[in-house]
Design an enzyme around this catalytic site. Structure first.
Site, PDB file in Angstrom:
ATOM      1  N   GLY A 134      87.378  90.107  80.182  1.00 46.90           N
ATOM      2  CA  GLY A 134      87.961  88.909  79.600  1.00 46.90           C
ATOM      3  C   GLY A 134      87.183  88.502  78.365  1.00 46.90           C
ATOM      4  O   GLY A 134      85.982  88.781  78.251  1.00 46.90           O
ATOM      5  N   GLN A 151      84.276  82.941  71.956  1.00 48.19           N
ATOM      6  CA  GLN A 151      83.154  83.880  72.021  1.00 48.19           C
ATOM      7  C   GLN A 151      83.021  84.719  70.757  1.00 48.19           C
ATOM      8  O   GLN A 151      81.969  85.306  70.524  1.00 48.19           O
ATOM      9  CB  GLN A 151      83.304  84.803  73.227  1.00 48.19           C
ATOM     10  CG  GLN A 151      83.158  84.103  74.553  1.00 48.19           C
ATOM     11  CD  GLN A 151      83.404  85.068  75.688  1.00 48.19           C
ATOM     12  OE1 GLN A 151      84.537  85.232  76.124  1.00 48.19           O
ATOM     13  NE2 GLN A 151      82.347  85.718  76.157  1.00 48.19           N
ATOM     14  N   CYS A 171      78.910  87.725  81.860  1.00 50.50           N
ATOM     15  CA  CYS A 171      79.583  87.239  80.659  1.00 50.50           C
ATOM     16  C   CYS A 171      79.116  88.029  79.446  1.00 50.50           C
ATOM     17  O   CYS A 171      77.922  88.294  79.310  1.00 50.50           O
ATOM     18  CB  CYS A 171      79.267  85.754  80.480  1.00 50.50           C
ATOM     19  SG  CYS A 171      80.044  84.983  79.057  1.00 50.50           S
ATOM     20  N   LEU A 172      80.059  88.373  78.583  1.00 50.92           N
ATOM     21  CA  LEU A 172      79.701  89.090  77.363  1.00 50.92           C
ATOM     22  C   LEU A 172      78.809  88.242  76.455  1.00 50.92           C
ATOM     23  O   LEU A 172      78.062  88.782  75.647  1.00 50.92           O
ATOM     24  CB  LEU A 172      80.968  89.518  76.611  1.00 50.92           C
ATOM     25  CG  LEU A 172      81.865  90.501  77.352  1.00 50.92           C
ATOM     26  CD1 LEU A 172      83.133  90.785  76.552  1.00 50.92           C
ATOM     27  CD2 LEU A 172      81.124  91.791  77.670  1.00 50.92           C
ATOM     28  N   HIS A 201      86.927  81.287  84.187  1.00 51.43           N
ATOM     29  CA  HIS A 201      85.738  81.562  83.380  1.00 51.43           C
ATOM     30  C   HIS A 201      86.076  81.483  81.891  1.00 51.43           C
ATOM     31  O   HIS A 201      85.353  80.851  81.107  1.00 51.43           O
ATOM     32  CB  HIS A 201      85.210  82.958  83.761  1.00 51.43           C
ATOM     33  CG  HIS A 201      84.039  83.421  82.975  1.00 51.43           C
ATOM     34  ND1 HIS A 201      82.779  83.531  83.528  1.00 51.43           N
ATOM     35  CD2 HIS A 201      83.922  83.831  81.685  1.00 51.43           C
ATOM     36  CE1 HIS A 201      81.942  83.988  82.595  1.00 51.43           C
ATOM     37  NE2 HIS A 201      82.620  84.188  81.486  1.00 51.43           N
ATOM     38  N   GLU A 202      87.181  82.114  81.489  1.00 48.74           N
ATOM     39  CA  GLU A 202      87.547  82.144  80.064  1.00 48.74           C
ATOM     40  C   GLU A 202      88.025  80.775  79.575  1.00 48.74           C
ATOM     41  O   GLU A 202      87.734  80.383  78.440  1.00 48.74           O
ATOM     42  CB  GLU A 202      88.597  83.221  79.797  1.00 48.74           C
ATOM     43  CG  GLU A 202      88.159  84.640  80.136  1.00 48.74           C
ATOM     44  CD  GLU A 202      86.850  85.081  79.502  1.00 48.74           C
ATOM     45  OE1 GLU A 202      86.469  84.555  78.424  1.00 48.74           O
ATOM     46  OE2 GLU A 202      86.173  85.954  80.088  1.00 48.74           O
ATOM     47  N   HIS A 244      85.161  78.765  78.571  1.00 51.97           N
ATOM     48  CA  HIS A 244      84.708  79.053  77.199  1.00 51.97           C
ATOM     49  C   HIS A 244      85.478  78.214  76.186  1.00 51.97           C
ATOM     50  O   HIS A 244      84.895  77.677  75.244  1.00 51.97           O
ATOM     51  CB  HIS A 244      84.896  80.538  76.859  1.00 51.97           C
ATOM     52  CG  HIS A 244      83.806  81.414  77.347  1.00 51.97           C
ATOM     53  ND1 HIS A 244      82.504  81.301  76.939  1.00 51.97           N
ATOM     54  CD2 HIS A 244      83.837  82.443  78.233  1.00 51.97           C
ATOM     55  CE1 HIS A 244      81.770  82.217  77.538  1.00 51.97           C
ATOM     56  NE2 HIS A 244      82.554  82.926  78.338  1.00 51.97           N
TER      57      HIS A 244
END
Length: 169
Positions: free
Chosen positions: A46, A51, A92-93, A134-135, A138
């Site tokens: 994702g 991000q 997480c990225l 989660h996204e 962000h």
């Protein structure tokens, strides 16, 4: 198509609240394409536009084993369908190399638009439900480390800041 740099914690730009998408045009299609390429290359499941320093409410997700079933969510919202919380190890990225257990609702209804602006709804559970929540965090300027203890969060911050300083040399 091009890869986009992914912002890393504690970059303050990750705390920016994304604005709703109002233009469904070629620029949005390019952003989506570049985000998908960046997510697959990272590799991740994702990626939120926040991000990659684009503060619009755009998310790309692909939880399929084959990485061939992308889901694009524009202006996403969720409705919790099951109040029961599940514990999930999240990574997480934007927080590379760290995984922590986070509790989130197990089942949600996603309400969003596709890249042409058409509204749709989709039920999600398990990994997809976790990933969407989660996204969306962000897009709201939150990170999964906000759900863990301040001690753990500061330890992660310090390690990533040290790694960033080492990479600049």
């Amino acid at each position: 198509m091009s890869l986009m740099p992914i912002l890393e914690f504690p970059d303050p730009r990750l705390r920016t609240v994304a604005k709703p998408v109002t233009q469904f045009d070629a620029a949005l299609e390019t952003l989506i394409t570049d985000m998908l390429e960046t997510m697959y290359d990272a590799p991740g499941i994702g990626l939120a536009a926040s991000q990659v320093d684009h503060h619009e409410r755009v998310i790309v997700i692909d939880v399929s084993e084959e990485k061939d079933d992308p889901l694009v969510l524009i202006n996403p919202e969720i409705v919790v369908l099951d109040e029961e919380l599940g514990s999930y190890d999240e990574g997480c990225l934007s927080v590379p190399g760290f995984f922590e257990t986070v509790q989130r609702p197990r089942k949600v209804m996603i309400k969003a638009q596709n890249s042409q602006g058409e509204h749709f709804e989709k039920e999600a559970d398990e990994l997809l439900a976790v990933c969407v929540q989660h996204e969306i965090d962000h897009l709201d300027g939150k990170l999964f480390v906000d759900y863990i203890s301040p001690l753990k969060r500061n330890r992660i911050r310090n390690k990533l800041e040290k790694a960033h300083r080492s990479n600049r040399r």
